[in-house]
Write an enzyme that holds these catalytic residues in place. Structure first.
Site, PDB file in Angstrom:
ATOM      1  N   GLU A 145       0.971  -1.431  -0.280  1.00  0.00           N
ATOM      2  CA  GLU A 145       0.297  -0.057   0.411  1.00  0.00           C
ATOM      3  C   GLU A 145       0.630   1.354  -0.587  1.00  0.00           C
ATOM      4  OE1 GLU A 145      -3.919  -0.717   2.072  1.00  0.00           O
ATOM      5  OE2 GLU A 145      -2.935  -1.521   3.397  1.00  0.00           O
ATOM      6  N   GLU A 160      -3.672  -8.654   3.242  1.00  0.00           N
ATOM      7  CA  GLU A 160      -4.552  -8.697   4.860  1.00  0.00           C
ATOM      8  C   GLU A 160      -5.160 -10.027   4.667  1.00  0.00           C
ATOM      9  OE1 GLU A 160      -2.295  -4.476   3.700  1.00  0.00           O
ATOM     10  OE2 GLU A 160      -3.580  -6.055   2.696  1.00  0.00           O
TER      11      GLU A 160
END
Length: 786
Positions: free
Chosen positions: A639, A659
């Site tokens: 990210e 995630e």
């Protein structure tokens, strides 16, 4: 009255309480307590043997332990609570329901299974629940152990914990942990609406709950031997009645350390006649409703409970009666406002009404067996209705933070069952306008409501709901150890007082003066320090190299590292002499493994700087950052790379939004950025599987600009940085402004035709003149960045 044979009825009720210190105490599990209550319910109806073959469904409420992970006990539990009960009773129902959490759930289950019985789905149903929190804590205190774990086979409809709409990160970040501070905010908001002083309102709460203590004292199923208390006893703060959360001392709040169980047996009039259950046992559900309230911060009036008002009035209207016709009430009484906002404000039933507000004694005095309290209330209502045939009883069952309300009107008076759809009532609540929320309040505001939270009898912190000058609502709390502001909040009435609020990555913080705020949170200068604990910085002329320096944890980031990086990027943005930055991770193994999961699992405080993960993912920039990805970038590591403007990777690098593999989501921009930077369907596959992509695949998809040999990602990034440094920094900055503006447009055409105000900024700069001039003079431009 001649009724259809499928008319649902309650025919059996049972309660059981195990008190510590009595000769009968056996340290039973919650399953055993619920089972005993169920045996008593069958005996009340007829007998277990007589009804065993007719029970084809069981539904149970959820223990606190199964409702929220932080209430877990150390002694084990059943993997299938409903089937554990039926196994003990020798029942083999084809349907088992494990209801989601909520104090509303007992009444909701009765309403649901009455409808399913009426539809012919079942012959008879057992509804049960229990808590044994008192025993669990007693065993821990005594240093003793127990084994309540069991594995039971059989299908079960597990409806989950029921925390949706209750566990709100924004609220938790501001100190609303558990039910008490939230109820306290609502209670104080109601006081403000009524215009009462703290003292007058406290006395009113005491008078409201005083009669409950007398009912509890006479109830053999109360969780412990209870004595009737005066209003003064309930509100006078002392060693045995400590303040918990203003305005609540301990004696005004629900007591969950109980060992209590209750059970109901439901069937139809046809089956009851077949089995020979006497009609004197039959109790009918005449009216019922269930309505969910808005999330706390979306409510217009924090001191009101419109969902409960609608549900209560609807159940009475379905029955064709008013509150004046009710003989027995039981209003869920975890806190005073749960009663006053419904009984007093909506139905006009006062605390001194001779009919009373409870048939059990209420959650603070009878006991608060978690989500199952209202089942005890239904049991007690049924017993009283049988003793007074033809009378009506009202049940009001509250869940969450004044969040969901289920109602029921009962009577021995025969009546057809009419299923009721509460969706029209729900639509009224959903249509209510919500106050605008200030996402990042800064400056002066006013307190709408507040509470002071106590720890071991001492004031700890303050939570306020505030309003900005333009009416936007926000939550804020005091900084840890800011005892001065806590003391000021306790000095008189803080309702309506001015506060000074500042937004931080941890929470919105408030004080009563700007000077105090600047003392506690002095502005951090946006300049680079010589050294950092979790990162390294190197300045090479106009270039800044930032390196995450946590190789021992694969450069994963915890809150403190995020804060450091945020300060570094703040300094980079503010320094006109820095034009380009390169961002990398220490060592060859990892750019960043993302969030430090070991730190997260430790239970230590978690927060994120306002500018996002790595101080980068929520930041809007006009200076370029080049990611040099050495090794893998996992989760937040990817990210951060996505948030950079250019990515250079070595050939050993890999990228993954991993995630989902640890029960999280790519919430630091990954869900938004990856589908915009590579084909959406490819991005979706990687997001939903957590699968990694190689550097080569990332290059092919356009996620990576350049691939370098292993260990040389930084060299490749520096080469691109040198190219950018050779051109006009003003043009680079304004080009980035233009791209940022284009990103906000819905289409390429809209972006291309949008007004270009930033071009006006360009033509007024020295660099705009220097470029053509240097070209004409055949020399290298001397860029000024202005």
């Amino acid at each position: 009255m001649s009724l259809p044979a499928n008319t649902p009825i309650l025919v059996g009720v049972g309660q059981f309480t195990e008190r510590i210190g009595t000769p009968e105490f056996k340290a039973l599990s919650s399953v055993d307590i619920a089972t005993e209550a169920a045996r008593r319910a069958f005996d009340d109806a007829l007998s277990l043997d007589a009804m065993r073959s007719s029970i084809d469904a069981i539904a149970t409420t959820r223990t606190f332990e199964d409702s929220t992970p932080r209430r877990a006990q150390p002694f084990g539990k059943s993997n299938n609570f409903p089937r554990s009960i039926t196994q003990r009773l020798g029942l083999t129902p084809r349907t088992a329901v494990w209801e989601k959490g909520g104090g509303n759930s007992p009444q909701q289950l009765v309403s649901e299974f009455c409808a399913r019985l009426a539809a012919g789905e079942f012959r008879a149903v057992l509804i049960a629940g229990a808590e044994n929190i008192s025993t669990a804590r007693w065993l821990q205190g005594q240093g003793k152990t127990a084994d309540w774990s069991e594995t039971v086979e059989g299908s079960v409809e597990n409806r989950g914990m029921g925390l949706k709409g209750l566990a709100i990160r924004y609220n938790i970040r501001h100190g609303l942990l558990g039910t008490m501070p939230t109820y306290a905010l609502c209670e104080t908001a109601r006081r403000g609406r009524l215009g009462q002083t703290i003292e007058a309102y406290s006395q009113a709460m005491g008078r409201l709950f005083e009669p409950l203590t007398r009912v509890a004292a006479a109830n053999p199923y109360s969780s412990s031997a209870v004595q009737a208390m005066s209003a003064s006893d309930l509100i006078t703060v002392g060693e045995r009645n400590r303040m918990i959360s203003l305005p609540y001392p301990q004696r005004l709040v629900a007591r969950d350390q109980v060992n209590q169980g209750a059970a109901l047996v439901l069937t139809t009039t046809g089956v009851a006649r077949e089995l020979g259950i006497p009609e004197s046992k039959w109790v009918y559900l005449h009216g019922h409703a269930m309505v969910v309230e808005r999330e706390v911060m979306q409510r217009q009036d924090l001191g009101a409970y419109p969902a409960a008002v609608l549900a209560s009035r609807s159940a009475l209207e379905q029955t064709g009666i008013t509150a004046r016709d009710i003989s027995f009430f039981d209003f869920y009484s975890c806190y005073p406002i749960a009663v006053s906002a419904v009984a007093t404000d909506a139905l006009g039933v006062m605390g001194d009404d001779p009919r009373g507000l409870t048939v059990t004694g209420g959650l603070p005095y009878f006991g608060g067996p978690g989500n199952n309290y209202t089942m005890h209330a239904i049991c007690s209502i049924v017993e009283r209705l049988r003793a007074k045939p033809g009378s009506y009883g009202f049940i009001g069952a509250n869940g969450g933070y004044l969040s969901k309300y289920a109602t029921g009107v009962y009577s021995t008076r025969a009546a057809p069952f009419v299923p009721f759809d509460s969706s029209a009532l729900q639509a009224q609540i959903d249509a209510l306008p919500a106050p605008a929320r200030a996402e990042r309040p800064n400056g002066w505001a006013t307190i709408e409501t507040y509470t002071v939270v106590y720890t071991k009898g001492e004031p700890d912190y303050v939570v306020v709901v505030g309003r900005t000058a333009n009416g936007e609502r926000f939550l804020a709390n005091t900084l840890p150890q800011d005892k001065e502001t806590v003391a000021q909040a306790l000095d008189g009435d803080a309702l309506g007082r001015r506060i000074y609020v500042r937004t931080t990555g941890q929470a919105n913080r408030f004080t009563f003066s700007e000077e105090r705020m600047n003392t506690l949170l002095p502005p951090v200068p946006a300049v680079l320090r010589d050294t950092y604990e979790y990162a390294k910085v190197e300045r090479r002329g106009r270039l800044l190299i930032v390196t995450i320096n946590r190789p021992e944890v694969r450069n994963s980031l915890h809150p403190m590292a995020n804060e450091e990086l945020a300060q570094i990027w703040d300094a980079y943005d503010a320094d006109p002499d820095l034009w380009v930055a390169v961002f990398t991770g220490e060592g060859a193994e990892a750019f960043s493994a993302g969030n430090d999961l070991k730190y997260t699992a430790s239970g230590k405080p978690m927060w994120m700087p306002l500018t996002g993960f790595g101080g980068l993912t929520n930041r809007t920039r006009v200076k370029p950052i080049i990611a040099a990805v050495n090794g893998f970038a996992m989760g937040g590591g990817t990210e951060m790379a996505l948030a950079c403007d250019i990515v250079v990777a070595d050939d050993k690098a890999s990228f993954a939004l991993s995630e989902v593999r640890v029960g999280l989501i790519a919430g630091a921009g990954g869900l938004a950025r990856l589908p915009r930077q590579i084909p959406k369907k490819v991005a979706t596959e990687h997001i939903l599987t957590g699968r990694a992509m190689t550097a080569q695949r990332a290059y092919e998809l356009g996620l990576v600009n350049r691939i370098m040999p292993a260990g040389q990602a930084l060299d490749g990034a520096l080469a691109i940085a040198d190219e950018i440094l050779s051109v006009s920094p003003t043009s680079v900055r304004i080009s980035m402004m233009g791209m940022n503006a284009a990103d906000a447009q819905a289409s390429e055409a809209a972006a291309a035709n949008a007004p270009n105000a930033f071009v006006d900024d360009l033509v007024t700069t020295e660099d705009y003149l220097e470029g053509p001039k240097a070209f004409a003079e055949k020399r290298k431009p001397q860029w000024k960045n202005r």
